[in-house]
Design a protein around this motif. Structure first.
Motif, PDB file in Angstrom:
ATOM      1  N   ARG A  98       0.855  -1.191   0.000  1.00 23.53           N
ATOM      2  CA  ARG A  98       0.000   0.000   0.000  1.00 23.53           C
ATOM      3  C   ARG A  98       0.886   1.235   0.000  1.00 23.53           C
ATOM      4  O   ARG A  98       1.783   1.369   0.829  1.00 23.53           O
ATOM      5  CB  ARG A  98      -0.906   0.027   1.222  1.00 23.53           C
ATOM      6  CG  ARG A  98      -1.731   1.320   1.302  1.00 23.53           C
ATOM      7  CD  ARG A  98      -2.663   1.331   2.492  1.00 23.53           C
ATOM      8  NE  ARG A  98      -3.834   0.552   2.175  1.00 23.53           N
ATOM      9  CZ  ARG A  98      -5.077   0.909   2.523  1.00 23.53           C
ATOM     10  NH1 ARG A  98      -5.295   2.021   3.196  1.00 23.53           N
ATOM     11  NH2 ARG A  98      -6.092   0.149   2.194  1.00 23.53           N
ATOM     12  N   LEU A  99       0.615   2.133  -0.934  1.00 23.78           N
ATOM     13  CA  LEU A  99       1.257   3.438  -1.005  1.00 23.78           C
ATOM     14  C   LEU A  99       0.307   4.468  -0.420  1.00 23.78           C
ATOM     15  O   LEU A  99      -0.871   4.507  -0.786  1.00 23.78           O
ATOM     16  CB  LEU A  99       1.551   3.795  -2.467  1.00 23.78           C
ATOM     17  CG  LEU A  99       1.858   5.265  -2.775  1.00 23.78           C
ATOM     18  CD1 LEU A  99       3.201   5.666  -2.174  1.00 23.78           C
ATOM     19  CD2 LEU A  99       1.833   5.499  -4.272  1.00 23.78           C
ATOM     20  N   THR A 100       0.815   5.279   0.490  1.00 25.93           N
ATOM     21  CA  THR A 100       0.086   6.445   0.984  1.00 25.93           C
ATOM     22  C   THR A 100       0.958   7.644   0.658  1.00 25.93           C
ATOM     23  O   THR A 100       2.095   7.729   1.121  1.00 25.93           O
ATOM     24  CB  THR A 100      -0.156   6.356   2.508  1.00 25.93           C
ATOM     25  OG1 THR A 100      -0.878   5.153   2.790  1.00 25.93           O
ATOM     26  CG2 THR A 100      -0.950   7.550   3.003  1.00 25.93           C
ATOM     27  N   ALA A 101       0.442   8.541  -0.189  1.00 29.23           N
ATOM     28  CA  ALA A 101       1.231   9.687  -0.641  1.00 29.23           C
ATOM     29  C   ALA A 101       0.452  10.972  -0.421  1.00 29.23           C
ATOM     30  O   ALA A 101      -0.718  11.071  -0.788  1.00 29.23           O
ATOM     31  CB  ALA A 101       1.584   9.541  -2.119  1.00 29.23           C
ATOM     32  N   TYR A 117      -7.640   5.268  -4.068  1.00 30.99           N
ATOM     33  CA  TYR A 117      -8.373   6.519  -4.236  1.00 30.99           C
ATOM     34  C   TYR A 117      -7.440   7.724  -4.150  1.00 30.99           C
ATOM     35  O   TYR A 117      -6.319   7.630  -3.652  1.00 30.99           O
ATOM     36  CB  TYR A 117      -9.489   6.654  -3.194  1.00 30.99           C
ATOM     37  CG  TYR A 117      -9.031   6.621  -1.758  1.00 30.99           C
ATOM     38  CD1 TYR A 117      -8.680   7.792  -1.091  1.00 30.99           C
ATOM     39  CD2 TYR A 117      -8.954   5.422  -1.050  1.00 30.99           C
ATOM     40  CE1 TYR A 117      -8.262   7.767   0.236  1.00 30.99           C
ATOM     41  CE2 TYR A 117      -8.542   5.391   0.269  1.00 30.99           C
ATOM     42  CZ  TYR A 117      -8.201   6.566   0.908  1.00 30.99           C
ATOM     43  OH  TYR A 117      -7.787   6.539   2.220  1.00 30.99           O
ATOM     44  N   ALA A 118      -7.951   8.846  -4.649  1.00 29.47           N
ATOM     45  CA  ALA A 118      -7.290  10.148  -4.515  1.00 29.47           C
ATOM     46  C   ALA A 118      -8.316  11.083  -3.890  1.00 29.47           C
ATOM     47  O   ALA A 118      -9.463  11.151  -4.354  1.00 29.47           O
ATOM     48  CB  ALA A 118      -6.839  10.676  -5.872  1.00 29.47           C
ATOM     49  N   GLU A 161      -2.993   0.449  -3.865  1.00 29.93           N
ATOM     50  CA  GLU A 161      -2.460  -0.875  -3.572  1.00 29.93           C
ATOM     51  C   GLU A 161      -2.160  -1.618  -4.863  1.00 29.93           C
ATOM     52  O   GLU A 161      -2.908  -1.516  -5.838  1.00 29.93           O
ATOM     53  CB  GLU A 161      -3.441  -1.688  -2.723  1.00 29.93           C
ATOM     54  CG  GLU A 161      -3.545  -1.167  -1.311  1.00 29.93           C
ATOM     55  CD  GLU A 161      -4.292  -2.092  -0.371  1.00 29.93           C
ATOM     56  OE1 GLU A 161      -4.856  -3.111  -0.819  1.00 29.93           O
ATOM     57  OE2 GLU A 161      -4.297  -1.781   0.835  1.00 29.93           O
ATOM     58  N   GLY A 162      -1.048  -2.338  -4.831  1.00 26.64           N
ATOM     59  CA  GLY A 162      -0.605  -3.143  -5.969  1.00 26.64           C
ATOM     60  C   GLY A 162       0.805  -3.625  -5.706  1.00 26.64           C
ATOM     61  O   GLY A 162       1.293  -3.577  -4.571  1.00 26.64           O
ATOM     62  N   SER A 163       1.476  -4.053  -6.759  1.00 28.68           N
ATOM     63  CA  SER A 163       2.868  -4.479  -6.600  1.00 28.68           C
ATOM     64  C   SER A 163       3.755  -3.252  -6.401  1.00 28.68           C
ATOM     65  O   SER A 163       3.384  -2.137  -6.767  1.00 28.68           O
ATOM     66  CB  SER A 163       3.326  -5.254  -7.837  1.00 28.68           C
ATOM     67  OG  SER A 163       3.493  -4.361  -8.930  1.00 28.68           O
ATOM     68  N   GLY A 198      -6.075  -4.504   1.612  1.00 32.74           N
ATOM     69  CA  GLY A 198      -7.235  -4.990   0.877  1.00 32.74           C
ATOM     70  C   GLY A 198      -8.446  -4.099   1.115  1.00 32.74           C
ATOM     71  O   GLY A 198      -8.348  -3.036   1.728  1.00 32.74           O
ATOM     72  N   GLY A 199      -9.586  -4.535   0.623  1.00 32.57           N
ATOM     73  CA  GLY A 199     -10.827  -3.784   0.820  1.00 32.57           C
ATOM     74  C   GLY A 199     -11.028  -2.641  -0.143  1.00 32.57           C
ATOM     75  O   GLY A 199     -12.025  -1.926  -0.065  1.00 32.57           O
TER      76      GLY A 199
END
Length: 89
Positions: A3-6, A33-34, A47-49, A81-82
């Motif tokens: 998970r990226l949080t930016a 989401y943004a 979320e992803g690789s 997830g989710g």
């Protein structure tokens, strides 16, 4: 999966930045989401690789975005997830 949080700083509200980010994220196969924040930043959660997330970050920092990105502060965690699709909030 990660998970990226930016937190994206700059002129990123009211200029199509969330839509632009959504388009890039969907092209990369990411979920998340943004969201506009009250202080003028945009929060991007994806979320992803790690390769997909790094590609999104590179595009956000490319200077080719809607609006103007001055700074991106990111963190990586394990995917939770989710998330379904990629949405503008």
């Amino acid at each position: 999966m990660e998970r990226l949080t930016a937190h994206v700083h700059g002129m990123v509200q009211g200029v199509g930045f969330r839509w632009w980010t959504r388009s890039r994220a969907l092209e990369l196969g990411l979920t998340g989401y943004a969201k506009n924040l009250a202080d003028g930043r945009v929060l991007v959660v994806a979320e992803g690789s790690r390769a997909q997330l790094d590609a999104l970050l590179a595009q956000v920092r490319s200077g080719q975005t809607a609006g103007r990105v001055d700074l991106v502060v990111e963190t990586f965690d394990a995917a939770r997830g989710g998330l379904h699709g990629f949405r503008e909030r």
